[in-house]
Write a protein that holds these residues in place. Structure first.
Motif, PDB file in Angstrom:
ATOM      1  N   ILE A 176       0.822  -1.204   0.000  1.00  0.00           N
ATOM      2  CA  ILE A 176       0.000   0.000   0.000  1.00  0.00           C
ATOM      3  C   ILE A 176       0.859   1.257   0.000  1.00  0.00           C
ATOM      4  N   ASN A 177       0.224   2.357  -0.314  1.00  0.00           N
ATOM      5  CA  ASN A 177       0.835   3.682  -0.287  1.00  0.00           C
ATOM      6  C   ASN A 177      -0.196   4.644   0.290  1.00  0.00           C
ATOM      7  N   THR A 178       0.274   5.679   0.934  1.00  0.00           N
ATOM      8  CA  THR A 178      -0.627   6.677   1.506  1.00  0.00           C
ATOM      9  C   THR A 178      -0.436   8.018   0.823  1.00  0.00           C
ATOM     10  N   VAL A 179      -1.531   8.610   0.405  1.00  0.00           N
ATOM     11  CA  VAL A 179      -1.525  10.003  -0.047  1.00  0.00           C
ATOM     12  C   VAL A 179      -1.892  10.856   1.161  1.00  0.00           C
ATOM     13  N   TYR A 180      -1.041  11.810   1.504  1.00  0.00           N
ATOM     14  CA  TYR A 180      -1.324  12.718   2.615  1.00  0.00           C
ATOM     15  C   TYR A 180      -1.744  14.086   2.081  1.00  0.00           C
ATOM     16  N   VAL A 181      -2.829  14.592   2.632  1.00  0.00           N
ATOM     17  CA  VAL A 181      -3.248  15.972   2.374  1.00  0.00           C
ATOM     18  C   VAL A 181      -3.177  16.708   3.705  1.00  0.00           C
ATOM     19  N   VAL A 182      -2.386  17.776   3.748  1.00  0.00           N
ATOM     20  CA  VAL A 182      -2.256  18.550   4.978  1.00  0.00           C
ATOM     21  C   VAL A 182      -2.679  19.985   4.713  1.00  0.00           C
ATOM     22  N   GLU A 183      -3.244  20.611   5.740  1.00  0.00           N
ATOM     23  CA  GLU A 183      -3.603  22.022   5.674  1.00  0.00           C
ATOM     24  C   GLU A 183      -2.736  22.781   6.670  1.00  0.00           C
ATOM     25  N   VAL A 184      -1.962  23.732   6.147  1.00  0.00           N
ATOM     26  CA  VAL A 184      -0.985  24.472   6.938  1.00  0.00           C
ATOM     27  C   VAL A 184      -1.128  25.951   6.633  1.00  0.00           C
ATOM     28  N   GLU A 185      -1.501  26.733   7.631  1.00  0.00           N
ATOM     29  CA  GLU A 185      -1.613  28.190   7.495  1.00  0.00           C
ATOM     30  C   GLU A 185      -2.409  28.587   6.250  1.00  0.00           C
ATOM     31  N   GLY A 186      -3.495  27.889   6.013  1.00  0.00           N
ATOM     32  CA  GLY A 186      -4.386  28.237   4.911  1.00  0.00           C
ATOM     33  C   GLY A 186      -4.041  27.595   3.584  1.00  0.00           C
ATOM     34  N   TYR A 187      -2.917  26.886   3.510  1.00  0.00           N
ATOM     35  CA  TYR A 187      -2.526  26.198   2.282  1.00  0.00           C
ATOM     36  C   TYR A 187      -2.874  24.712   2.378  1.00  0.00           C
ATOM     37  N   ARG A 188      -3.271  24.129   1.254  1.00  0.00           N
ATOM     38  CA  ARG A 188      -3.493  22.693   1.151  1.00  0.00           C
ATOM     39  C   ARG A 188      -2.366  22.085   0.317  1.00  0.00           C
ATOM     40  N   ILE A 189      -1.722  21.092   0.909  1.00  0.00           N
ATOM     41  CA  ILE A 189      -0.554  20.449   0.295  1.00  0.00           C
ATOM     42  C   ILE A 189      -0.801  18.956   0.264  1.00  0.00           C
ATOM     43  N   LEU A 223      15.317  26.237  -9.388  1.00  0.00           N
ATOM     44  CA  LEU A 223      15.845  27.040  -8.290  1.00  0.00           C
ATOM     45  C   LEU A 223      17.333  26.787  -8.066  1.00  0.00           C
ATOM     46  N   ASP A 224      17.992  27.748  -7.440  1.00  0.00           N
ATOM     47  CA  ASP A 224      19.394  27.599  -7.035  1.00  0.00           C
ATOM     48  C   ASP A 224      19.502  27.114  -5.587  1.00  0.00           C
ATOM     49  N   THR A 225      18.366  26.897  -4.953  1.00  0.00           N
ATOM     50  CA  THR A 225      18.341  26.465  -3.560  1.00  0.00           C
ATOM     51  C   THR A 225      17.435  25.243  -3.435  1.00  0.00           C
ATOM     52  N   ARG A 226      17.436  24.642  -2.255  1.00  0.00           N
ATOM     53  CA  ARG A 226      16.586  23.495  -1.970  1.00  0.00           C
ATOM     54  C   ARG A 226      15.166  23.908  -1.581  1.00  0.00           C
ATOM     55  N   SER A 227      14.959  25.178  -1.268  1.00  0.00           N
ATOM     56  CA  SER A 227      13.705  25.591  -0.641  1.00  0.00           C
ATOM     57  C   SER A 227      13.061  26.761  -1.377  1.00  0.00           C
ATOM     58  N   PHE A 228      11.773  26.945  -1.094  1.00  0.00           N
ATOM     59  CA  PHE A 228      11.036  28.076  -1.642  1.00  0.00           C
ATOM     60  C   PHE A 228       9.878  28.411  -0.716  1.00  0.00           C
ATOM     61  N   LYS A 229       9.377  29.624  -0.854  1.00  0.00           N
ATOM     62  CA  LYS A 229       8.252  30.077  -0.046  1.00  0.00           C
ATOM     63  C   LYS A 229       6.959  29.747  -0.774  1.00  0.00           C
ATOM     64  N   LEU A 230       6.066  29.051  -0.084  1.00  0.00           N
ATOM     65  CA  LEU A 230       4.787  28.702  -0.690  1.00  0.00           C
ATOM     66  C   LEU A 230       3.979  29.976  -0.931  1.00  0.00           C
ATOM     67  N   GLY A 231       3.422  30.082  -2.106  1.00  0.00           N
ATOM     68  CA  GLY A 231       2.693  31.284  -2.484  1.00  0.00           C
ATOM     69  C   GLY A 231       3.501  32.232  -3.342  1.00  0.00           C
ATOM     70  N   GLU A 232       4.802  31.929  -3.485  1.00  0.00           N
ATOM     71  CA  GLU A 232       5.675  32.809  -4.273  1.00  0.00           C
ATOM     72  C   GLU A 232       5.482  32.596  -5.778  1.00  0.00           C
ATOM     73  N   TYR A 233       4.991  31.412  -6.153  1.00  0.00           N
ATOM     74  CA  TYR A 233       4.827  31.081  -7.558  1.00  0.00           C
ATOM     75  C   TYR A 233       3.376  30.739  -7.863  1.00  0.00           C
ATOM     76  N   GLU A 234       3.015  30.888  -9.128  1.00  0.00           N
ATOM     77  CA  GLU A 234       1.674  30.541  -9.589  1.00  0.00           C
ATOM     78  C   GLU A 234       1.795  29.654 -10.828  1.00  0.00           C
ATOM     79  N   LYS A 235       1.028  28.576 -10.850  1.00  0.00           N
ATOM     80  CA  LYS A 235       1.004  27.653 -11.996  1.00  0.00           C
ATOM     81  C   LYS A 235       2.431  27.325 -12.462  1.00  0.00           C
TER      82      LYS A 235
END
Length: 213
Positions: free
Chosen positions: A98-111, A194-206
């Motif tokens: 089996i595999n699990t799909v996780y949906v989390v809600e964090v500070e108004g974002y759904r991931i 990206l030149d880094t491992r990380s990014f801010k959610l909401g910084e990009y669209e589509k």
């Protein structure tokens, strides 16, 4: 502010503005030929119990909450979690389990983190994931959906942004397709390398967001 960081393979961390950190599918680094994840999780979510996804001790703190193959709903430290049972193959788990799909809600974002999804999504799950803020999806094939299947899911779900995972990068000792094999299918999304491992959610669209490993 929510910071997303890719630690190679399927390991992704989500850090809230108060530094509370969620870690998905930690690996131990050495077993797959990549650097060990440099992160500690307050909440650790494991999609399935395979060696390259379940190295909990690498990212665990004394106070960490750990969920392995959790199916259902929970509210943990103001983070809403839903774990949805899927399969690691196209044969209802008879080959890889089996595999699990996780949906989390964090500070108004759904991931959503799709783990090692091995098949197309049901109509019900497509509806649940539709227009999600960030879809974390395997694209490397062999053990999961392949590049073309991943793009089909993205087309159906129409997420705001996509973080591809579980593909071949230099050093990885698993026989997966590289990211460019997936990118040939991409339409109507920006490709952001990206030149880094990380990014801010909401910084990009589509956008298809490709951090540096």
């Amino acid at each position: 502010m929510v910071i997303v960081e890719w630690h190679g393979h399927a390991c992704v961390s989500i850090k809230k503005s108060n530094d509370y950190t969620i870690v998905f599918d930690p690996h131990d680094g050495v077993s797959i030929g990549l650097p060990r994840p440099n992160v500690k999780g307050d909440l650790i979510l494991v999609t399935h119990d395979h060696f390259d996804h379940n190295a909990v001790d690498i990212v665990k703190k004394e106070s960490s909450r750990v969920f392995k193959e959790f199916h259902g709903e929970a509210l943990i430290d103001d983070v809403k979690i839903e774990g949805i049972k899927t399969y690691h193959d196209k044969f209802q788990g008879r080959r890889r389990g089996i595999n699990t799909v996780y949906v989390v809600e964090v500070e108004g974002y759904r991931i959503a983190h799709l783990g090692d999804l091995g098949h197309k999504l049901s109509d019900e799950l497509i509806d649940k994931l539709r227009n999600i803020d960030l879809l974390i999806i395997p694209v490397g094939g062999t053990y999961t959906i392949g590049p073309d299947e991943a793009w089909d899911i993205i087309t159906e779900v129409q997420p705001n942004n996509v973080l591809p995972i579980h593909y071949w990068v230099k050093g990885l000792n698993l026989p997966l397709f590289p990211i460019d094999d997936f990118l040939v299918y991409v339409k109507k999304y920006h490709v952001v390398r990206l030149d880094t491992r990380s990014f801010k959610l909401g910084e990009y669209e589509k956008s298809i967001i490709i951090p540096r490993i």
